[in-house]
Design a protein around this motif. Structure first.
Motif, PDB file in Angstrom:
ATOM      1  N   ALA A 148       0.737  -1.183  -0.022  1.00 29.85           N
ATOM      2  CA  ALA A 148       0.099   0.093   0.000  1.00 29.85           C
ATOM      3  C   ALA A 148       0.937   1.126   0.025  1.00 29.85           C
ATOM      4  N   GLY A 149       1.925   1.242   0.649  1.00 30.85           N
ATOM      5  CA  GLY A 149       2.762   2.565   0.886  1.00 30.85           C
ATOM      6  C   GLY A 149       3.560   2.727  -0.508  1.00 30.85           C
ATOM      7  N   ALA A 150       4.047   1.564  -1.139  1.00 31.46           N
ATOM      8  CA  ALA A 150       4.585   1.634  -2.309  1.00 31.46           C
ATOM      9  C   ALA A 150       3.628   2.284  -3.374  1.00 31.46           C
ATOM     10  N   LEU A 151       2.433   1.573  -3.347  1.00 33.72           N
ATOM     11  CA  LEU A 151       1.464   2.245  -4.368  1.00 33.72           C
ATOM     12  C   LEU A 151       1.043   3.783  -4.202  1.00 33.72           C
ATOM     13  N   VAL A 152       0.947   4.126  -3.037  1.00 36.52           N
ATOM     14  CA  VAL A 152       0.559   5.517  -2.774  1.00 36.52           C
ATOM     15  C   VAL A 152       1.911   6.628  -2.948  1.00 36.52           C
ATOM     16  N   GLY A 153       3.010   6.051  -2.722  1.00 35.13           N
ATOM     17  CA  GLY A 153       4.252   6.815  -2.906  1.00 35.13           C
ATOM     18  C   GLY A 153       4.530   6.919  -4.533  1.00 35.13           C
ATOM     19  N   THR A 154       4.190   5.721  -5.151  1.00 38.30           N
ATOM     20  CA  THR A 154       4.202   5.760  -6.607  1.00 38.30           C
ATOM     21  C   THR A 154       3.308   6.568  -7.293  1.00 38.30           C
ATOM     22  N   ALA A 155       2.250   6.588  -6.745  1.00 39.27           N
ATOM     23  CA  ALA A 155       1.104   7.701  -7.231  1.00 39.27           C
ATOM     24  C   ALA A 155       1.329   9.111  -7.260  1.00 39.27           C
ATOM     25  N   VAL A 156       1.917   9.514  -5.779  1.00 39.91           N
ATOM     26  CA  VAL A 156       2.375  10.758  -5.591  1.00 39.91           C
ATOM     27  C   VAL A 156       3.441  11.169  -6.629  1.00 39.91           C
ATOM     28  N   THR A 157       4.446  10.286  -6.785  1.00 39.73           N
ATOM     29  CA  THR A 157       5.525  10.573  -7.562  1.00 39.73           C
ATOM     30  C   THR A 157       5.039  10.758  -9.114  1.00 39.73           C
ATOM     31  N   ALA A 158       4.055  10.025  -9.658  1.00 36.73           N
ATOM     32  CA  ALA A 158       3.486  10.155 -10.632  1.00 36.73           C
ATOM     33  C   ALA A 158       2.598  11.440 -10.950  1.00 36.73           C
ATOM     34  N   MET A 159       2.152  11.855  -9.972  1.00 39.30           N
ATOM     35  CA  MET A 159       1.495  13.399 -10.092  1.00 39.30           C
ATOM     36  C   MET A 159       2.405  14.354 -10.003  1.00 39.30           C
ATOM     37  N   LEU A 160       3.453  14.124  -9.532  1.00 41.69           N
ATOM     38  CA  LEU A 160       4.511  15.358  -9.655  1.00 41.69           C
ATOM     39  C   LEU A 160       5.549  15.206 -10.817  1.00 41.69           C
ATOM     40  N   GLY A 161       5.020  14.262 -11.678  1.00 37.88           N
ATOM     41  CA  GLY A 161       5.669  13.965 -12.922  1.00 37.88           C
ATOM     42  C   GLY A 161       7.153  13.603 -12.944  1.00 37.88           C
ATOM     43  N   SER A 162       7.422  12.645 -11.724  1.00 31.95           N
ATOM     44  CA  SER A 162       8.794  12.043 -11.678  1.00 31.95           C
ATOM     45  C   SER A 162       9.025  10.656 -11.583  1.00 31.95           C
ATOM     46  N   VAL A 163       8.058   9.858 -12.464  1.00 32.33           N
ATOM     47  CA  VAL A 163       8.095   8.373 -12.461  1.00 32.33           C
ATOM     48  C   VAL A 163       9.027   8.109 -13.120  1.00 32.33           C
ATOM     49  N   PRO A 164      10.040   7.124 -12.560  1.00 32.11           N
ATOM     50  CA  PRO A 164      10.948   6.490 -13.557  1.00 32.11           C
ATOM     51  C   PRO A 164      10.516   5.667 -14.751  1.00 32.11           C
ATOM     52  N   THR A 165      11.271   5.526 -15.727  1.00 27.54           N
ATOM     53  CA  THR A 165      10.804   4.685 -16.962  1.00 27.54           C
ATOM     54  C   THR A 165      11.742   3.604 -17.175  1.00 27.54           C
ATOM     55  N   SER A 166      11.333   2.585 -17.932  1.00 19.88           N
ATOM     56  CA  SER A 166      12.180   1.605 -18.289  1.00 19.88           C
ATOM     57  C   SER A 166      11.473   0.914 -19.273  1.00 19.88           C
ATOM     58  N   ASN A 167      12.370   0.140 -20.066  1.00 16.36           N
ATOM     59  CA  ASN A 167      11.802  -0.541 -21.305  1.00 16.36           C
ATOM     60  C   ASN A 167      11.332  -1.834 -20.929  1.00 16.36           C
ATOM     61  N   LEU A 168      10.053  -1.999 -20.063  1.00 20.13           N
ATOM     62  CA  LEU A 168       9.586  -3.177 -19.878  1.00 20.13           C
ATOM     63  C   LEU A 168       9.115  -3.999 -21.276  1.00 20.13           C
ATOM     64  N   THR A 169       8.719  -3.280 -21.874  1.00 23.31           N
ATOM     65  CA  THR A 169       8.302  -3.961 -23.347  1.00 23.31           C
ATOM     66  C   THR A 169       9.467  -4.617 -24.042  1.00 23.31           C
ATOM     67  N   ASP A 170      10.613  -3.973 -23.560  1.00 22.68           N
ATOM     68  CA  ASP A 170      11.812  -4.653 -24.329  1.00 22.68           C
ATOM     69  C   ASP A 170      12.370  -5.833 -23.525  1.00 22.68           C
ATOM     70  N   MET A 171      11.793  -6.122 -22.314  1.00 21.95           N
ATOM     71  CA  MET A 171      12.282  -7.341 -21.678  1.00 21.95           C
ATOM     72  C   MET A 171      11.542  -8.596 -22.208  1.00 21.95           C
ATOM     73  N   PRO A 172      12.069  -9.760 -22.299  1.00 19.75           N
ATOM     74  CA  PRO A 172      11.348 -10.998 -22.888  1.00 19.75           C
ATOM     75  C   PRO A 172      10.383 -11.336 -21.628  1.00 19.75           C
ATOM     76  N   PHE A 173       9.099 -11.760 -22.461  1.00 15.63           N
ATOM     77  CA  PHE A 173       8.208 -12.081 -21.659  1.00 15.63           C
ATOM     78  C   PHE A 173       8.410 -13.378 -20.640  1.00 15.63           C
ATOM     79  N   VAL A 174       9.208 -14.197 -21.344  1.00 15.41           N
ATOM     80  CA  VAL A 174       9.787 -15.566 -20.506  1.00 15.41           C
ATOM     81  C   VAL A 174      11.331 -15.543 -20.510  1.00 15.41           C
ATOM     82  N   ALA A 175      11.881 -15.883 -19.507  1.00 12.75           N
ATOM     83  CA  ALA A 175      13.144 -16.111 -19.476  1.00 12.75           C
ATOM     84  C   ALA A 175      13.726 -16.815 -18.424  1.00 12.75           C
ATOM     85  N   LEU A 176      14.800 -17.716 -18.657  1.00 19.12           N
ATOM     86  CA  LEU A 176      15.293 -18.483 -17.369  1.00 19.12           C
ATOM     87  C   LEU A 176      15.980 -17.543 -16.289  1.00 19.12           C
ATOM     88  N   PRO A 177      15.712 -17.693 -15.256  1.00 15.51           N
ATOM     89  CA  PRO A 177      16.359 -16.745 -14.024  1.00 15.51           C
ATOM     90  C   PRO A 177      17.698 -17.331 -13.970  1.00 15.51           C
TER      91      PRO A 177
END
Length: 525
Positions: free
Chosen positions: A215-244
């Motif tokens: 809950a704390g992480a979601l609330v903090g991330t929402a505040v970060t998003a409202m203030l326009g400083s959410v980090p970005t990452s290429n999640l779409t570039d990650m393989p959907f399935v991979a060996l850990p």
């Protein structure tokens, strides 16, 4: 060896007779309808994944980039699943109970510090040694308590909390990523995260408390998003399935004395936590519980040791069993070990999906800072509570005080480490390490000359008061819990009264002794 003989060699000893408590819907070995273990096992796995955020923090603290951190988290989740399965399977290498493995917040500063100073290979080697030592000591852990009494473990927890403060505050004010200017958006996000978690901890229901971090992480991330400083990452570039584990590029483990000593000291605390988790499940699942099932507890610690060997082989963040998951099990009344098999399986499967780890890596730095401050506050107060859980005397006062002074001085005056040789840097640069080692050393020194048996003749005219004073003196000398001393005083008072009513005349001698587990009082006449 035949298959049957091999199976018997690995099979767990027969479980002692136990009766399911009324508040429990199922027993440990019951077979609930398939929907029950699937549903609850998935919930437990999702709850455990929240704590995998500590692995993301560890990866970032060790200097990994986003892709490496995601691989690190995936590997950690894989070992979490393996550890959960090991505990749920009925064998000589696990408790045969529903104990869900998670990475430990207390191991976070140690894992990062040893890796930064000695390299990941040294951290891997030290964790492997600690895991092997845990397996070897699983049956004799209670006998080591004189070396690590509550005040020593309390000092370690206090120093762990203090170590987390620097990283938490730096991230909370916007100093992460090389920045050196205070950021109001970062402070707002960190405050929102911390306020949400503290609010839930203080006023929330037990169900909400189990997900306070999420809950704390979601609330903090929402505040970060409202203030326009959410980090970005290429999640779409990650393989959907991979060996850990494959993406970690792991070195071969190396074995160095100083990292091993540091990790082994922390390992004992983790073993005690595992000890407590196993005892909690044991008591929770037996309506007629009278004493601990020590063979089962030993197997639970053995399973944790084997899991830590896997953590060491993969270089991931070790931990123990989740108390939050134990709370969820109690709330649902379903401690069946088959639920643990499902939870472990879900975690293992989740490790093969990198985007899940990538979501944790995207957690904004101020949100991580708020979580670290929450964890630091909890560990500081838990350590203080543990220190004061026993009656204090000058020996324990100076053990605690000097250990914290030495540890905090290293943290407050970094120049103290500049003159140290290279092989001592990882010790003198870490307040946690200095505080822990000083506490262990002082405890050993101050035990010299402490008598283990006290005798006092009780004068008939004032025997009750003399007995109370004798027990209070013994409790202060040996560091008993205050409630234990009070119960002993009450019992001795009743015994003396019964003796006089039975016609016993003359002086009575009170003999007291303590072996870190049992406080024994003997009246002789």
């Amino acid at each position: 060896m035949k298959a049957g003989s091999l199976a018997r060699a690995f099979a767990a000893p027969p479980r002692g007779k136990r009766e399911r408590p009324e508040e429990m819907l199922y027993g440990i070995d019951d077979r609930p309808p398939s929907a029950v273990p699937v549903g609850l096992g998935t919930q437990l796995a999702l709850l455990a994944l929240i704590f995998a955020l500590y692995a993301a923090i560890a990866g970032q603290g060790m200097g990994f980039d986003a892709a490496q951190t995601a691989a690190f988290v995936s590997a950690t989740v894989l070992i979490m699943g393996c550890g959960t399965l090991l505990q749920a399977l009925p064998s000589r290498f696990g408790a045969g109970m529903l104990l869900v493995s998670i990475p430990g917040a207390g191991r976070l500063p140690i894992h990062i510090a040893v890796t930064l100073h000695y390299g990941l290979a040294a951290t891997m080697g030290a964790t492997i040694v600690a895991g092997v030592l845990t397996v070897l000591l699983a049956r004799v852990i209670p006998r080591l308590r004189p070396i690590f009494p509550p005040e020593v473990i309390g000092v370690v927890l206090v120093m762990m909390g203090m170590t987390l403060v620097t990283g938490g505050v730096s991230r909370s004010v916007g100093f992460s990523g090389g920045a050196h200017a205070i950021s109001i958006p970062a402070i707002a996000a960190a405050f929102a995260t911390l306020a949400c978690m503290v609010g839930i901890a203080v006023w929330g229901t037990p169900a909400w408390r189990r997900v306070a971090m999420l809950a704390g992480a979601l609330v903090g991330t929402a505040v970060t998003a409202m203030l326009g400083s959410v980090p970005t990452s290429n999640l779409t570039d990650m393989p959907f399935v991979a060996l850990p584990v494959v993406g970690l590029n792991l070195p071969l483990p190396e074995f160095h004395l100083i990292p091993i000593v540091i990790v082994v000291v922390a390992q004992f605390i983790t073993m005690m936590d595992q000890f407590g988790s196993a005892l909690t499940m044991d008591r929770m699942t037996d309506a007629h519980w009278r004493r601990a099932d020590m063979p089962m507890v030993g197997r639970a610690v053995t399973g944790m040791g084997l899991t830590h060997i896997l953590f060491g082989l993969t270089g991931t963040l070790p931990g123990g069993s989740s108390s939050a998951n134990i709370g969820l099990v109690h709330a649902t009344g379903t401690p069946a070990r088959r639920v643990g098999l499902v939870a472990g399986g879900v975690l293992v499967v989740a490790a093969f999906f990198p985007p899940l780890a990538g979501l944790l890596v995207l957690t904004p730095a101020p949100v991580v800072g708020g979580i670290l401050l929450y964890t630091a506050a909890y560990m500081l107060t838990a350590g203080m509570d543990l220190i004061m859980s026993r009656m204090m005397n000058p020996r324990r006062n100076f053990t605690v005080g000097l250990a914290i002074v030495c540890g905090s001085s290293v943290m407050l005056i970094p120049e103290l480490s500049k003159a140290a040789p290279d092989w001592m840097l990882v010790i003198v640069q870490s307040g946690l390490t200095v505080g822990a080692l000083v506490a262990v050393a002082l405890n050993a020194v101050f035990r010299i000359g402490a008598r283990q048996t006290l005798r006092q003749e009780l004068a008939p005219a004032n025997e009750a008061a003399d007995a109370r004073e004798a027990i209070d003196r013994a409790g202060t000398l040996w560091g008993l819990r205050r409630d234990t001393a009070l119960r002993a005083q009450h019992a001795i008072g009743e015994a003396l009264e019964a003796l006089r009513q039975a016609g016993v005349a003359g002086a009575v001698t009170l003999t007291t002794s303590f072996d870190e587990f049992h406080f024994v009082c003997v009246l002789s006449w």
